[in-house]
Design an enzyme around this catalytic site. Sequence first.
Site, PDB file in Angstrom:
ATOM      1  N   GLU A  69       3.820   3.816  -0.618  1.00 50.87           N
ATOM      2  CA  GLU A  69       4.103   4.142   0.779  1.00 50.87           C
ATOM      3  C   GLU A  69       5.534   3.788   1.228  1.00 50.87           C
ATOM      4  OE1 GLU A  69       1.002   2.249   3.086  1.00 50.87           O
ATOM      5  OE2 GLU A  69      -0.464   3.747   2.485  1.00 50.87           O
ATOM      6  N   GLU A  76      -5.609   5.972  -1.987  1.00 51.16           N
ATOM      7  CA  GLU A  76      -6.239   5.053  -1.029  1.00 51.16           C
ATOM      8  C   GLU A  76      -6.972   5.870   0.017  1.00 51.16           C
ATOM      9  OE1 GLU A  76      -3.867   2.061   0.950  1.00 51.16           O
ATOM     10  OE2 GLU A  76      -2.710   1.707  -0.884  1.00 51.16           O
TER      11      GLU A  76
HETATM   12  C1  BGC Z   1      -1.585  -0.077   2.197  1.00 49.51           C
HETATM   13  C2  BGC Z   1      -2.582  -1.138   1.807  1.00 49.51           C
HETATM   14  C3  BGC Z   1      -3.355  -1.586   3.041  1.00 49.51           C
HETATM   15  C4  BGC Z   1      -4.101  -0.392   3.568  1.00 49.51           C
HETATM   16  C5  BGC Z   1      -5.061  -0.657   4.709  1.00 49.51           C
HETATM   17  C6  BGC Z   1      -2.105   0.926   3.181  1.00 49.51           C
HETATM   18  O1  BGC Z   1      -1.099   1.225   4.081  1.00 49.51           O
HETATM   19  O2  BGC Z   1      -1.061   0.541   1.049  1.00 49.51           O
HETATM   20  O3  BGC Z   1      -1.894  -2.172   1.179  1.00 49.51           O
HETATM   21  O4  BGC Z   1      -4.202  -2.659   2.779  1.00 49.51           O
HETATM   22  O5  BGC Z   1      -3.176   0.569   3.997  1.00 49.51           O
HETATM   23  O6  BGC Z   1      -4.409  -1.017   5.877  1.00 49.51           O
END
Ligand code: BGC
Length: 496
Positions: free
Chosen positions: A200, A401
């Site tokens: 990110e 993610e």
């Molecule tokens: C990040 C993670 C974070 C997740 C949830 C993402 O922006 O890569 O490290 O824990 O969001 O907030």
Amino acid sequence: MSEWNRRTFLRRSAQAAALTALPGPAALLASPANAGVSTFPKGFHWGASTSAMQVEGYPYADGGGRSIWAAFEAHPGNIKDGSTNWIADEEYHRYAEDIGHMRDLGMNSYRFSISWPRVLPEGKGKPNEAGLAYYDKLIDALLAAKIKPFVTIFHFNYPEALQQQGGWLHPDSPQWLADYAHLLSGRFSDRVTNWLTINEPNILWGFGAESGIMPPSLKLDNAELAKGAHHLLLGHGRSVEAARAAAKKPIKVGLPFAGMLSIPASASSRDVEAARSASFAVEKRTIIPLQPAMTMMNNSWWLDPIYLGHYPEDGFRLFPTAEKLATPADMRIIHQSLDYCAVNLYFAPTVKAGADGKAELVPESPTAPRTHYGYPITPELLYWAPKFLAERYQKPILITENGISLDDAPSADGKIHDPQRTAFLNSYLGAYKRAHQDGVPLAGYLHWSLLDNWEFSEGYEQRFGLIYVDRKTQQRIVKDSAYRYKEIIESNGASL
Ligand code: BGC
């Protein structure tokens, strides 16, 4: 788009009812072959994600160095619950137990990050052998459990020593990352095929250097922001080159980007077009309520250079000084061929076409469900974001993610009943499957997160895990939702 593609699109659209409303570029994706298929593609990567500083704990054990979070954590008020990441999930000692859980849940992939200051305490120079040895053990244990490692090279914990020399504003910063990537690939690529460069960059640089709510807590002007962003992009490109040059076997590489997409209010072609153009416009936007609008929070300023080899024209209005930076030589370095379009997806605004066709925000209902963090719940994102990204960048989508924070706690029966997370998985993955059915090329889904972990400025207050972690005892409890995830994995999505 060629005439052939346009005609093919029109024909295929007629066959695939769901696509009839979509305009031109979707042609490249419309594949009736997938209409009605009940599973995700063969060889799909199913798993979960974490990052080093959020789960490992013991950042200074065995010679580990400081990251920019060390000073930030120490400053009262910066971390909501006043915690540090020094213990986190004790993954540094408990990785074997957690790999057992992943295996039992049927996961075939695991994304974790390597801690840059653990293996290079000064950020560059002499490696810390004990730090590297930890990752040898982790990787070997994953492979023994038949779980493919997806290694993020850099996930937010930038070495403090490099920051003291100027961090991402320093002209050598791209090379520092490349040298570190070279070290990792040389050491682990005999066993690791899948590599992710920078987690990110838009969040890292937007929150770190524009709004300053994350370390290094800067508030730079647009010229300096563009310079740092350019160095991050060059760092990505050079680290892809370096990782490939040092690789012992062919590797696959991507960059896990925080997707900032918009969802159309309806499937009408006007709304879809409005959502698509909002998704790729370079403009100031607010992504967290009450935070100021930011210039770094967009897709195209980062992704067009990476996948298309040039900055988007409309971005130069915000970043006029970047014209000088965008030399053909630099753009060639940034524009490396990647194996997938890796993206982190949580929530998105809904937009509709106004009278002039421009995107208008559809106000969210005040009673709409939200996560414990306060994020909206928008499952349709997993249909539209892969579609828009694959159309524009022509790569298979890898979700690195996606997840939901809740305030989970054990019930009287000692279990964690988290029906909201189960519903989240069903609805988000259902939308993702529809993207596949409409012909969007998909490579995998890695849920955030494997474990409840240390959520940066939120400390331990947000529980994102499929596995609950008791903060006092470190006891793990597999949540109900994880068992649902297991069923989805075992059926390769047929049970959705
Ligand atoms: C990040 C993670 C974070 C997740 C949830 C993402 O922006 O890569 O490290 O824990 O969001 O907030």
